[in-house]
Design a protein around this motif. Sequence first.
Motif: not given
Length: 317
Positions: A104-116, A251-263
Amino acid sequence: MTIATSPEPLRIAVLAGGLSHERDVSQRSGNRVAQVLRHLGHSVIVLDVDARMISSLRAFSPDVVWPLVHGGHGEDGGLQNVLIGLELPYVGTHSDGCQRASFKPTAKATVRTGGVLTPDSLTLPKDYFAQMGAQEVLGMVTDHLGLPVVVKPNQGGSGLGVSLASNADDLRSAMVGCFAYDERALIEKYVAGTEVAVSVVDTGSGPRALPPVEVFSEGAYDFDARYNPGRSEYFVPARLSEAAIERLKETAIVVHTTLGLGHVSRTDLILDETGTPWFIDVNVTPGMTETSLFPLAAEADGDLPSLYDALVHAPLL
C-alpha cells in the motif's frame, strides 16, 4: 455493451484458495467465475495453491490461467512469477505491477507521480512500538496526522485489520487489530466523503473504466459488511453527477496505467465534498463473489459473461 466472444472453447485453470486470511473469499470468487466460464462452453478446473498445483497445471495443460487468490501471496507478484516460470498465459497483471500495487505505501507513492491525490500517511513496523515505546510512537502519529485516522495492514484486502480511530484509545486498539494481520501498519489521515469503487478492464484495446459502484454501509465497511448480504448497499452507477463519475473513472484509469496493471483492477476512492477523488487502495485481483463490486460493475456495463470471456482471451492476443 455486448462483447464478441470466440466460438472456440478454451481449457482454463482457475486458481483459488491459498493460505491468506482471504482464503474463503478467494474460493467463492474462483467457483463463481468457473461457473460462468463453464456456461460459456469452456473446460474449467479450479485448483488450490498447494503442493499439487504445479503438477496439476502441467497435467491439465491449460490455454490460460485465471488466478483469483486474494491478498498476500496471491497479489504480491509471487504467484504471477510461478505462472511466468511455467510459461502459462494468465489473466491479470505482471508480477512487477503486482508488487507496486500490493504494498500500500508503494502504491500510494506511485500514484502520486501520476497526479492522483492520496491521504497523508505513516507506515510503521510492529517492533518500533516495543523499541521506542508505544505511547511515544502513537503520540508522534497523532501530532503529525491528527485524528481521526484509518489504520490498515501494509498488505491485504477485504477490510481485514482495518479500523477507524477517532481518539487515542481507538488508535491503540486499531494498532493491535492491524498487527494481527501484518507486521507493518499503514496509518492514514481520514478523508470524509462518498466511498466509490471503480473497476478497470483491458481486453486488448487499452484500459476502460466500468461504471463506478457507490458503497453505503452503516458503520465500518469491514469484512462482515463486505461479504454478508444486507450489511451494505451498493449503487451502480453511483448516485453522483455525470461530471463526478467521469472524474472517478479518469482517476481509476490513471491509477491503473501509472502502476502498470494488466487486464483487470479495482480502485477504491473517496470523493470528498468538493468533488475531489482521493486514492485509498487498488486490487489487482478483485473479488468475484456474489457481493463483490467488480461483478456489479460488469453487470451494469451490460454483459458480465461476455466480459469474462474477453478477459480469458486477452492473454492469448
